[in-house]
Design an enzyme around this catalytic site. Structure first.
Site, PDB file in Angstrom:
ATOM      1  N   LYS A   8       0.815  -1.225   0.000  1.00 31.38           N
ATOM      2  CA  LYS A   8       0.000   0.000   0.000  1.00 31.38           C
ATOM      3  C   LYS A   8       0.844   1.268   0.000  1.00 31.38           C
ATOM      4  CE  LYS A   8      -2.283  -0.671   3.866  1.00 31.38           C
ATOM      5  NZ  LYS A   8      -1.885  -2.029   4.268  1.00 31.38           N
ATOM      6  N   ARG A  83     -10.004   1.932   8.126  1.00 30.54           N
ATOM      7  CA  ARG A  83      -9.729   0.514   8.368  1.00 30.54           C
ATOM      8  C   ARG A  83     -10.837  -0.154   9.173  1.00 30.54           C
ATOM      9  NH1 ARG A  83      -3.452   1.185   8.405  1.00 30.54           N
ATOM     10  NH2 ARG A  83      -2.695  -0.933   8.258  1.00 30.54           N
ATOM     11  N   ARG A 122      10.998  -7.225   5.178  1.00 26.60           N
ATOM     12  CA  ARG A 122      10.988  -5.793   5.485  1.00 26.60           C
ATOM     13  C   ARG A 122      11.554  -5.546   6.873  1.00 26.60           C
ATOM     14  NH1 ARG A 122       5.353  -2.611   5.153  1.00 26.60           N
ATOM     15  NH2 ARG A 122       5.013  -3.417   7.242  1.00 26.60           N
ATOM     16  N   ARG A 128      11.167  -2.346  11.433  1.00 28.61           N
ATOM     17  CA  ARG A 128       9.914  -1.922  12.078  1.00 28.61           C
ATOM     18  C   ARG A 128       9.600  -2.847  13.247  1.00 28.61           C
ATOM     19  NH1 ARG A 128       4.959  -0.282   8.167  1.00 28.61           N
ATOM     20  NH2 ARG A 128       3.832  -1.316   9.858  1.00 28.61           N
ATOM     21  N   ARG A 139      -1.707  -8.861  12.922  1.00 26.61           N
ATOM     22  CA  ARG A 139      -2.159  -7.763  12.057  1.00 26.61           C
ATOM     23  C   ARG A 139      -3.011  -8.295  10.902  1.00 26.61           C
ATOM     24  NH1 ARG A 139       3.280  -5.503  10.721  1.00 26.61           N
ATOM     25  NH2 ARG A 139       2.236  -4.141   9.264  1.00 26.61           N
TER      26      ARG A 139
END
Ligand code: AMP
Length: 186
Positions: A8, A83, A122, A128, A139
């Protein structure tokens, strides 16, 4: 829209650049607040670290303030908002007030195992805090429970654009532009 790791953020920037509007990423705004240690960041951090959604009232107020800024007046692209169904209603109210309208809701569809692998990758490059395997799976669950129902809402409104998010970044961008019926800039 799209599950965590669907791409996204990357695609949002390309689309926003094309239209010359800001890409407003709620995740990025939260992360900036966390790293600056603001009261908003302190509030958001424990939810983000657990892979949960930040409460609607906190997120809604933040988006309301952001789309009120001058650069958003000609239009904007939202990345990661709404969301939840409550956020859909809230967004309708906000743009009713500012005089904007939703032109399109782009959903990136991706295979869930590929997503976990992408996100773990990632975590190595971006570091992160919410990219550990347990949190990634949480998630995904939350996305399925709380965000997937929004797809039908926007389909019913006739503004849903579903795009295959698998494969190379450039190919996905080309598919998004084709689906939105725009001519990409060279
Ligand atoms: P993202 O970068 O879009 O994956 O967002 C990272 C995290 O920020 C999410 O896992 C949530 O904890 C929080 N977040 C971002 N957008 C929202 C939203 N619209 N509603 C609630 N929490 C959000």
């Amino acid at each position: 829209m799209g599950p965590p790791g669907a791409g996204k953020g990357t695609q949002a920037r390309f689309v926003a650049d094309h239209f010359g509007v800001p890409a407003i990423s709620t995740g990025d705004i939260f992360r900036a607040n966390v790293s600056q240690g603001t009261p908003l960041g302190i509030k958001a951090k424990r939810y983000m670290d657990a892979g949960e959604y930040v409460p609607d009232e906190v997120t809604n107020l933040m988006v309301r303030n952001r789309i009120d800024e001058d650069d958003a007046a000609p239009g904007f692209l939202l990345d990661g908002y709404p969301r939840t169904l409550a956020q859909v209603t809230e967004l309708d109210g906000m743009i009713g007030y500012t005089g904007h309208r939703l032109d399109a809701v782009v959903v990136l569809t991706v295979d869930s195992e590929e997503l976990v692998q992408r996100l773990l990758q990632r975590s190595e490059t971006d570091g992160r805090a919410d990219d550990t395997e347990d949190v990634i799976r949480r998630r995904q669950e939350i996305y399925t429970e709380q965000t997937e129902p929004l797809i039908e809402v926007y389909r019913d409104r006739g503004i849903l654009v579903e795009v295959d998010g698998m494969g190379e970044v450039d190919d996905v961008t080309a598919r998004i532009f084709a689906a939105l019926d725009v001519i990409p800039q060279s």
